[in-house]
Scaffold this motif. Structure first.
Motif, PDB file in Angstrom:
ATOM      1  N   LYS A  72       0.821  -1.226   0.000  1.00 54.55           N
ATOM      2  CA  LYS A  72       0.000   0.000   0.000  1.00 54.55           C
ATOM      3  C   LYS A  72       0.851   1.271   0.000  1.00 54.55           C
ATOM      4  O   LYS A  72       1.952   1.294   0.528  1.00 54.55           O
ATOM      5  N   ALA A  73       0.267   2.320  -0.587  1.00 56.46           N
ATOM      6  CA  ALA A  73       0.877   3.656  -0.495  1.00 56.46           C
ATOM      7  C   ALA A  73      -0.239   4.640  -0.140  1.00 56.46           C
ATOM      8  O   ALA A  73      -1.417   4.389  -0.433  1.00 56.46           O
ATOM      9  N   TYR A  74       0.135   5.758   0.486  1.00 53.07           N
ATOM     10  CA  TYR A  74      -0.870   6.688   0.995  1.00 53.07           C
ATOM     11  C   TYR A  74      -0.436   8.113   0.657  1.00 53.07           C
ATOM     12  O   TYR A  74       0.671   8.515   0.997  1.00 53.07           O
ATOM     13  N   VAL A  75      -1.305   8.849  -0.029  1.00 54.50           N
ATOM     14  CA  VAL A  75      -1.046  10.280  -0.245  1.00 54.50           C
ATOM     15  C   VAL A  75      -1.933  11.030   0.747  1.00 54.50           C
ATOM     16  O   VAL A  75      -3.157  10.998   0.637  1.00 54.50           O
ATOM     17  N   PHE A  76      -1.309  11.664   1.718  1.00 50.17           N
ATOM     18  CA  PHE A  76      -2.070  12.300   2.788  1.00 50.17           C
ATOM     19  C   PHE A  76      -2.733  13.590   2.321  1.00 50.17           C
ATOM     20  O   PHE A  76      -2.345  14.166   1.310  1.00 50.17           O
ATOM     21  N   GLN A  77      -3.718  14.031   3.117  1.00 51.18           N
ATOM     22  CA  GLN A  77      -4.474  15.229   2.768  1.00 51.18           C
ATOM     23  C   GLN A  77      -3.530  16.445   2.718  1.00 51.18           C
ATOM     24  O   GLN A  77      -3.721  17.350   1.913  1.00 51.18           O
ATOM     25  N   GLU A  78      -2.518  16.447   3.601  1.00 51.25           N
ATOM     26  CA  GLU A  78      -1.515  17.513   3.543  1.00 51.25           C
ATOM     27  C   GLU A  78      -0.212  16.855   3.089  1.00 51.25           C
ATOM     28  O   GLU A  78      -0.002  15.687   3.352  1.00 51.25           O
ATOM     29  N   ASP A  79       0.638  17.621   2.373  1.00 45.01           N
ATOM     30  CA  ASP A  79       1.858  16.954   1.927  1.00 45.01           C
ATOM     31  C   ASP A  79       2.727  16.683   3.156  1.00 45.01           C
ATOM     32  O   ASP A  79       2.716  17.436   4.094  1.00 45.01           O
ATOM     33  N   ARG A  80       3.414  15.593   3.166  1.00 38.04           N
ATOM     34  CA  ARG A  80       4.251  15.250   4.321  1.00 38.04           C
ATOM     35  C   ARG A  80       5.675  15.027   3.852  1.00 38.04           C
ATOM     36  O   ARG A  80       6.213  13.940   3.977  1.00 38.04           O
ATOM     37  N   LEU A  81       6.259  16.085   3.287  1.00 38.72           N
ATOM     38  CA  LEU A  81       7.615  15.950   2.760  1.00 38.72           C
ATOM     39  C   LEU A  81       8.637  16.264   3.843  1.00 38.72           C
ATOM     40  O   LEU A  81       8.361  17.017   4.774  1.00 38.72           O
ATOM     41  N   MET A  82       9.804  15.673   3.688  1.00 41.08           N
ATOM     42  CA  MET A  82      10.901  15.950   4.613  1.00 41.08           C
ATOM     43  C   MET A  82      11.615  17.199   4.114  1.00 41.08           C
ATOM     44  O   MET A  82      12.181  17.197   3.000  1.00 41.08           O
ATOM     45  N   PRO A  83      11.603  18.297   4.909  1.00 40.72           N
ATOM     46  CA  PRO A  83      12.161  19.569   4.429  1.00 40.72           C
ATOM     47  C   PRO A  83      13.656  19.501   4.118  1.00 40.72           C
ATOM     48  O   PRO A  83      14.155  20.275   3.312  1.00 40.72           O
ATOM     49  N   TRP A  84      14.362  18.541   4.739  1.00 37.47           N
ATOM     50  CA  TRP A  84      15.818  18.467   4.545  1.00 37.47           C
ATOM     51  C   TRP A  84      16.209  17.579   3.363  1.00 37.47           C
ATOM     52  O   TRP A  84      17.385  17.388   3.075  1.00 37.47           O
ATOM     53  N   LEU A  85      15.219  17.005   2.678  1.00 35.85           N
ATOM     54  CA  LEU A  85      15.528  16.153   1.513  1.00 35.85           C
ATOM     55  C   LEU A  85      15.062  16.832   0.222  1.00 35.85           C
ATOM     56  O   LEU A  85      14.013  17.497   0.212  1.00 35.85           O
TER      57      LEU A  85
END
Ligand SMILES: Nc1ncnc2c1ncn2[C@@H]1O[C@H](COP(=O)(O)OP(=O)(O)OP(=O)(O)O)[C@@H](O)[C@H]1O
Ligand SMILES: [Mg+2]
Length: 237
Positions: A72-85
């Protein structure tokens, strides 16, 4: 591959000692290789339903069959990116180095229109671009089941239209199953092979659309009629 089945699934939340039934006796078939859209007003339980199917949240009653065996993969309602990557590393985050297929990742980045931003950091991207990175990340791990929670709600009309087309293209090639949440009736009609109308935690109605998404014209009388029906379903009595 088989789909996922929900049998009489209910979920309660307790807020200030008061128990609230957020999902009530959900019976649902999520077919494989198709796009199933959950459509409903704010607060009707769409995200909760996705969280139960994903296993992020436990349900209180009923059964969910076929979900555990899926990748499974999940695209959340808000983006959940790692700011340091940067973009590439955000997309490959969570995939073992030896499993990273660079040419596939390049294709996905190109498909979501971020080729020039390969090495950019989230702070250098607009809200819509960050959402596109989240979508690319979901597809990068070769999932067979993707949950997407209002992934296009932050996008302007034209970018949204373009992303819907791109999603359909990626879906065509990857053949995975998608459970897609939206509160836009038009978006549901453009993307959905199956549309589930959720209202206050219960399934109000469901529709199957046989016509291929690529040839759909929402101004066609068939779709106008269906839209009117769905608007009626969503009206609170
Ligand atoms: N962790 C929680 N604790 C208590 N109540 C919750 C929790 N999560 C959700 N709820 C409640 O459950 C109901 C459904 O929430 P949910 O997030 O599933 O709605 P939604 O349909 O996704 O809404 P939106 O379109 O605004 O995202 C709401 O009344 C919300 O307040
Ligand atoms: Mg939600």
């Amino acid at each position: 591959m088989d789909g996922i089945k929900l049998l009489n699934v209910s979920k309660f939340y307790t807020v200030e000692k008061e128990s609230m039934k957020v999902l009530n006796g959900i019976d649902l078939n999520i077919p494989s290789n198709k796009i199933t859209v959950i459509l409903g007003r704010s607060g009707c339980g769409k995200t909760t339903l996705l969280r139960l199917v994903s296993g992020l949240e436990e349900f209180d009653q009923g059964e969910i069959l076929g979900a555990n065996s899926k990748k499974k993969a999940y695209v959340f309602q808000e983006d959940r990116l790692m700011p340091w990557l940067d973009v590439k590393k955000n997309i490959t985050f969570g995939i073992r180095n030896k499993d990273i297929d660079n040419s596939k990742i390049d294709d996905i980045i190109e498909t979501v229109g971020l080729k020039k931003f390969y090495n950019a950091y989230p702070r250098q991207l607009s809200g819509g671009m960050k959402q596109r990175v989240s979508i690319a990340r979901a597809f990068a791990c070769n999932p067979d089941f993707i949950m997407m929670d209002e992934p296009f709600s932050a996008l302007d009309f034209f970018t949204r239209e373009q992303m819907q087309k791109e999603l359909l293209k990626i879906h065509q090639t990857s053949k995975c199953s998608i459970l897609f949440v939206t509160h836009s009736i038009d978006e549901a009609l453009i993307l959905g092979d199956k549309i589930i109308v959720l209202e206050k935690g219960v399934i109000k109605s469901q529709y199957e659309i046989e016509e291929k998404s690529s040839t759909r014209d929402l101004l066609n009388s068939k779709f106008v009629k269906l839209k009117k029906k769905i608007i009626d379903d969503l009206k609170v009595i």
